[in-house]
Design an enzyme around this catalytic site. Structure first.
Site, PDB file in Angstrom:
ATOM      1  N   GLY A  47      42.672  27.820  31.125  1.00 11.82           N
ATOM      2  CA  GLY A  47      44.026  27.278  31.072  1.00 11.82           C
ATOM      3  C   GLY A  47      44.966  28.452  31.229  1.00 11.82           C
ATOM      4  O   GLY A  47      44.782  29.264  32.124  1.00 11.82           O
ATOM      5  N   SER A  49      46.280  31.630  29.060  1.00 12.20           N
ATOM      6  CA  SER A  49      46.013  32.310  27.788  1.00 12.20           C
ATOM      7  C   SER A  49      47.274  32.516  26.943  1.00 12.20           C
ATOM      8  O   SER A  49      47.250  32.335  25.720  1.00 12.20           O
ATOM      9  CB  SER A  49      45.323  33.642  28.046  1.00 12.20           C
ATOM     10  OG  SER A  49      45.974  34.354  29.072  1.00 12.20           O
ATOM     11  N   CYS A  79      37.304  31.834  31.183  1.00 10.72           N
ATOM     12  CA  CYS A  79      38.526  32.228  31.890  1.00 10.72           C
ATOM     13  C   CYS A  79      39.646  32.599  30.909  1.00 10.72           C
ATOM     14  O   CYS A  79      39.588  33.670  30.315  1.00 10.72           O
ATOM     15  CB  CYS A  79      38.925  31.132  32.874  1.00 10.72           C
ATOM     16  SG  CYS A  79      39.954  31.757  34.193  1.00 10.72           S
ATOM     17  N   HIS A 169      34.465  29.084  35.706  1.00 11.53           N
ATOM     18  CA  HIS A 169      34.522  27.787  35.011  1.00 11.53           C
ATOM     19  C   HIS A 169      33.254  26.964  35.251  1.00 11.53           C
ATOM     20  O   HIS A 169      33.217  26.177  36.204  1.00 11.53           O
ATOM     21  CB  HIS A 169      35.694  26.959  35.565  1.00 11.53           C
ATOM     22  CG  HIS A 169      37.031  27.498  35.246  1.00 11.53           C
ATOM     23  ND1 HIS A 169      37.778  27.079  34.182  1.00 11.53           N
ATOM     24  CD2 HIS A 169      37.769  28.442  35.877  1.00 11.53           C
ATOM     25  CE1 HIS A 169      38.924  27.731  34.156  1.00 11.53           C
ATOM     26  NE2 HIS A 169      38.943  28.563  35.171  1.00 11.53           N
ATOM     27  N   GLU A 171      32.439  24.449  33.636  1.00  9.95           N
ATOM     28  CA  GLU A 171      32.788  23.044  33.347  1.00  9.95           C
ATOM     29  C   GLU A 171      33.392  22.338  34.558  1.00  9.95           C
ATOM     30  O   GLU A 171      33.554  21.123  34.553  1.00  9.95           O
ATOM     31  CB  GLU A 171      33.721  22.964  32.128  1.00  9.95           C
ATOM     32  CG  GLU A 171      35.193  23.282  32.352  1.00  9.95           C
ATOM     33  CD  GLU A 171      35.498  24.772  32.549  1.00  9.95           C
ATOM     34  OE1 GLU A 171      34.560  25.596  32.621  1.00  9.95           O
ATOM     35  OE2 GLU A 171      36.692  25.103  32.650  1.00  9.95           O
TER      36      GLU A 171
HETATM   37  N1  GLN Z   1      45.207  33.107  34.737  1.00 11.44           N
HETATM   38  C1  GLN Z   1      44.943  32.417  33.523  1.00 11.44           C
HETATM   39  C2  GLN Z   1      45.412  33.212  32.310  1.00 11.44           C
HETATM   40  O1  GLN Z   1      45.924  34.251  32.464  1.00 11.44           O
HETATM   41  C3  GLN Z   1      43.483  32.094  33.383  1.00 11.44           C
HETATM   42  C4  GLN Z   1      43.085  31.144  34.451  1.00 11.44           C
HETATM   43  C5  GLN Z   1      42.135  30.102  34.047  1.00 11.44           C
HETATM   44  O2  GLN Z   1      41.820  29.906  32.861  1.00 11.44           O
HETATM   45  N2  GLN Z   1      41.695  29.353  35.023  1.00 11.44           N
HETATM   46  O3  GLN Z   1      45.278  32.784  31.209  1.00 11.44           O
END
Ligand code: GLN
Length: 191
Positions: A47, A49, A79, A169, A171
Site C-alpha cells: 500500500g 507506507s 512491499c 506482492h 498476494e
Molecule cells: N511505494 C509504496 C510505499 O512507499 C510501496 C508500494 C507498494 O506497497 N506496492 O509505501
C-alpha cells in the site's frame, strides 16, 4: 492457526483470500482491539507506507505492533510492509517500526511509473512469480538476516528470525508458495 492482516489501507483483502485458501483462520486488523486478539502471525500488506504509518499512530496501534514483533510474533511484510519493518529507509526522512535489520530504499525498483512481473527463485524454491508495484528493494542486510531472493542483483526478499519481507506482492498472483512459506515459518516458531 490464526493470522491477522493489517487492514487500514492497501492490498489486505488479497492476503486474507490467500490465507483462507490455505485453510488459515484469517482476520482483519482495523483497530487496536483487533490487535489484542490471539494470533500466531501478522501480515503487513502493500500500500503506501507513510499513510499506513500515520494511521498506525493515529489509531494508537504503533507501539503495540512493535512490541508484539519484538516479543517474537511472526510477521510478513510485503512491499510497503517491508518498508514499515526496515531499520532504516535510506531515501526517506522517516523510518517506521524498525524491527528488522535491513536498510531499504523506497520507490526504487526499476521504472517507477509502472509495475512489472517476473519469476525467480525464493530460498530453495524455483520459478516463483514476483509482481512489483512501485517497489522498494533492500540495499543492505544485517548479520542475522538471510537473503531469500534477488532480481537483477537487487535483494527483494529476506528473513530475520520471526520476520519475513518481500519487495514484491505474492498476494497479487495465484501462487500460494510464499504464504505457505510464511505458515511454515510460524509452525517452526511455535515448536
Ligand atoms: N511505494 C509504496 C510505499 O512507499 C510501496 C508500494 C507498494 O506497497 N506496492 O509505501
Amino acid at each position: 492457526m490464526r493470522i491477522g492482516v493489517l487492514a487500514l489501507q492497501g492490498a489486505f483483502e488479497e492476503h486474507i483470500n490467500m490465507l483462507k485458501e490455505l485453510n488459515v483462520d484469517a482476520f482483519e486488523i482495523r483497530q487496536k482491539k483487533d490487535l489484542e486478539q490471539e494470533m500466531d502471525g501478522l501480515i503487513l500488506p502493500g500500500g503506501e507506507s507513510t499513510t499506513m504509518y500515520k494511521l498506525l499512530n493515529d489509531l494508537h496501534m504503533f507501539d503495540l505492533i512493535k512490541e508484539k514483533i519484538e516479543h517474537g510474533l511472526a510477521v510478513f511484510g510485503t512491499c510497503a510492509g517491508l518498508l514499515l519493518l526496515a531499520k532504516k529507509v535510506n531515501n526517506h526522512s522517516t523510518s517506521y517500526i524498525q524491527t528488522m535489520n535491513i536498510v531499504a530504499k523506497k520507490n526504487a525498483f526499476g521504472r517507477q511509473l509502472g509495475s512489472f512481473r517476473t519469476t525467480g527463485s525464493f530460498d530453495s524454491l524455483m520459478d516463483v512469480p514476483f509482481v512489483f508495484i512501485r517497489a522498494p528493494y533492500i540495499e543492505s542486510v544485517g548479520e542475522d538476516v538471510t537473503v531469500l531472493a534477488t532480481v537483477e542483483g537487487l535483494i527483494v526478499a529476506a528473513k530475520e528470525k520471526n520476520q519475513l519481507v518481500t519487495a514484491f506482492h505474492p498476494e497479487l498472483t495465484k501462487d500460494l508458495t510464499i504464504h505457505k512459506y510464511f505458515i511454515d515459518m510460524i509452525k517452526e516458531n511455535l515448536e
